[in-house]
Scaffold this active site. Sequence first.
Site, PDB file in Angstrom:
ATOM      1  N   ARG A 138      18.422   1.312  -2.951  1.00  0.00           N
ATOM      2  CA  ARG A 138      16.964   1.461  -2.931  1.00  0.00           C
ATOM      3  C   ARG A 138      16.252   0.122  -2.740  1.00  0.00           C
ATOM      4  O   ARG A 138      15.140   0.046  -2.223  1.00  0.00           O
ATOM      5  CB  ARG A 138      16.516   2.148  -4.229  1.00  0.00           C
ATOM      6  CG  ARG A 138      15.052   2.096  -4.482  1.00  0.00           C
ATOM      7  CD  ARG A 138      14.541   3.084  -5.509  1.00  0.00           C
ATOM      8  NE  ARG A 138      15.340   3.391  -6.659  1.00  0.00           N
ATOM      9  CZ  ARG A 138      15.443   2.626  -7.759  1.00  0.00           C
ATOM     10  NH1 ARG A 138      14.849   1.481  -7.838  1.00  0.00           N
ATOM     11  NH2 ARG A 138      16.184   3.032  -8.768  1.00  0.00           N
TER      12      ARG A 138
ATOM     13  N   TYR B 219      -8.120  11.406   6.125  1.00  0.00           N
ATOM     14  CA  TYR B 219      -7.049  12.409   6.270  1.00  0.00           C
ATOM     15  C   TYR B 219      -7.067  13.309   5.033  1.00  0.00           C
ATOM     16  O   TYR B 219      -6.942  12.827   3.908  1.00  0.00           O
ATOM     17  CB  TYR B 219      -5.728  11.651   6.407  1.00  0.00           C
ATOM     18  CG  TYR B 219      -4.491  12.496   6.518  1.00  0.00           C
ATOM     19  CD1 TYR B 219      -4.249  13.262   7.656  1.00  0.00           C
ATOM     20  CD2 TYR B 219      -3.539  12.495   5.503  1.00  0.00           C
ATOM     21  CE1 TYR B 219      -3.097  14.016   7.762  1.00  0.00           C
ATOM     22  CE2 TYR B 219      -2.379  13.242   5.607  1.00  0.00           C
ATOM     23  CZ  TYR B 219      -2.165  14.012   6.737  1.00  0.00           C
ATOM     24  OH  TYR B 219      -1.018  14.749   6.832  1.00  0.00           O
TER      25      TYR B 219
HETATM   26  C1  LIG Z   1      -0.386  12.240   9.429  1.00  0.00           C
HETATM   27  C2  LIG Z   1      -1.290  11.254   8.857  1.00  0.00           C
HETATM   28  C3  LIG Z   1      -1.084  10.745   7.575  1.00  0.00           C
HETATM   29  C4  LIG Z   1       0.039  11.237   6.693  1.00  0.00           C
HETATM   30  O1  LIG Z   1       1.286  10.961   7.243  1.00  0.00           O
HETATM   31  P1  LIG Z   1       2.602  11.838   6.921  1.00  0.00           P
HETATM   32  O2  LIG Z   1       3.682  10.979   7.464  1.00  0.00           O
HETATM   33  O3  LIG Z   1       2.418  13.140   7.636  1.00  0.00           O
HETATM   34  O4  LIG Z   1       2.673  12.007   5.438  1.00  0.00           O
HETATM   35  C5  LIG Z   1      -1.949   9.787   7.115  1.00  0.00           C
HETATM   36  N1  LIG Z   1      -2.984   9.350   7.861  1.00  0.00           N
HETATM   37  C6  LIG Z   1      -3.204   9.821   9.102  1.00  0.00           C
HETATM   38  C7  LIG Z   1      -4.362   9.289   9.878  1.00  0.00           C
HETATM   39  C8  LIG Z   1      -2.384  10.786   9.645  1.00  0.00           C
HETATM   40  O5  LIG Z   1      -2.629  11.273  10.860  1.00  0.00           O
END
Ligand SMILES: *Cc1c(COP(=O)(O)O)cnc(C)c1O
Length: 394
Positions: free
Chosen positions: A60, A113
Site C-alpha cells: 500500500r 459533480y
Molecule cells: C467522473 C467524475 C468524477 C468522479 O470520478 P470517478 O472516477 O467516476 O469516481 C469527478 N469529477 C468529475 C468532473 C467527473 O467527471
Amino acid sequence: MVKSDGERPARRPATRLTRAGREKSITGPFVNPPVVHASTVLFDSVDDMLGGRQRYVYGRRGTPTLEALETAIAELEGAEGTVLCPSGLNAAATALLACLASGDHVLVTDNVYEPIRRLLDRTLAPLGIVATYFDPSIAGSIRTLFRSNTRAVYVESPGSLTFEMQDIPAIAAAAAERDILVIADNTWATPLHFSALKHGADVSVISATKHIGGHSDVMLGLVSAGERAWEAVKRTHSDLGLCAGPDDIYMTLRGLRTLAVRLERSAASGERIARWLAGRREVARVLFPVLETDPGHTLWRRDMTGACGLFGVVFAGWSEKRAKAFIDALTLFGIGASWGGFESLAILARPEKIRTAVPWRAEGPLVRLYIGLEDPDDLIADLDNAFARTANME
Ligand SMILES: *Cc1c(COP(=O)(O)O)cnc(C)c1O
C-alpha cells in the site's frame, strides 16, 4: 519528481507526457514499469525493518508501478506530490478531508459533480463540516461569502454537466488573502490543458477514469497538491489506507502516454460537432466554452490551452420525451455515465434537480454529449438521423 532532464529547456506538455515518471530507478531498462502485485515486502533483518531506510516497505505504501504514475502526474501538474485513489470521487473526498476539519466551512461551486454534493451533505455534514454552494460566475466576489471558519473553496471549471467556467485566479486570489485553500477538479481540461496549481489552486483533483485512462476500463483518481496542502493530502491518504490496484495504475499510465493525441482528436471533432449543432434550428444553445458565444469563452481562452470533446446541448422548447427519443435514436452514441473513452456517449442531464445556489434555467432539455474517436462525419450523420426521426415530436 523528474530531475533527469537537468538544465535542458522546459519541454512542451505533449513531450512531457511521453517521458514523465520514466526514471531508470523506477522502470529499470524497460520503457514501462513492471506491474507489481504486492502486499508483503521482505527485509533482510529485523534491524532493516525497524531502520526505515528501505525504499519499499509495504504494498500500500509504494511499488515501482505506483511510483511511476505518482511521479508522472506530480511532474505534469507541477505539484509537490501526487497520491493515487481508487476513484475520482474518492480523490475528491481525500482532498476535502485533507483540507477540512470538524467546525470548518467549505464553499463549493453549484456545478460540482453531483456525488461530491452527496458526500458533503450526507457524510461530511454530520461530522461538522458545513458546505454552502456558490454561483459559478462569482469570481472575486466570493469574498462576500467567506465566514470566519471558511477553510476551503472547491471549484470545477468547466462544470462537467453544465460547463460554466470559473475565474479560478480571481477566486484563488481572494482565498489567499484569508489563508483559505482552493481545491480544483481538473478532470475536463487535464494537466495537458490547464495547470490548476499555477492558476492559484492548492489541490488538483482528477478522475483518471475519464481521459487519462481513456478506454472505459479503469477507475482511478489523482490528488496533486502544492506546498500549502501536500503534507495534509499525503497524511490523509495514508491514514485512510487508500490505494489503487496495480493493473489499474498500469492502464492509467498507459493511457497517459497517448493522452495528447486522443484529446486532440476528441476536442477537434467535439468543436466541429458543437458548431454544427449550434447552427441547427432545433438547438437553443450549445454549452461549450470553446465557442465564442459561450459565456465562459473569454476565461477559457485566457486560462486553458485546449479542450476536450465533452459539452452540453440545450434543445429549443423540446419536451423531455423528445430529448429521450433523440438519444434513443442515436446508434453511435452509447447511453451511459462517464466520458473520456474512445467511444461517444450521450446522457439526459437534469441540472434543475441538483442546483441549490442558482436555479437552472434553460430553453428546453439538456443533453450531454461526449465525442469520442469515431470519424466525426459518421457522428454528424448519426445526429442528423436522430433529428429526422424525432422531427414530428413536440
Ligand atoms: C467522473 C467524475 C468524477 C468522479 O470520478 P470517478 O472516477 O467516476 O469516481 C469527478 N469529477 C468529475 C468532473 C467527473 O467527471
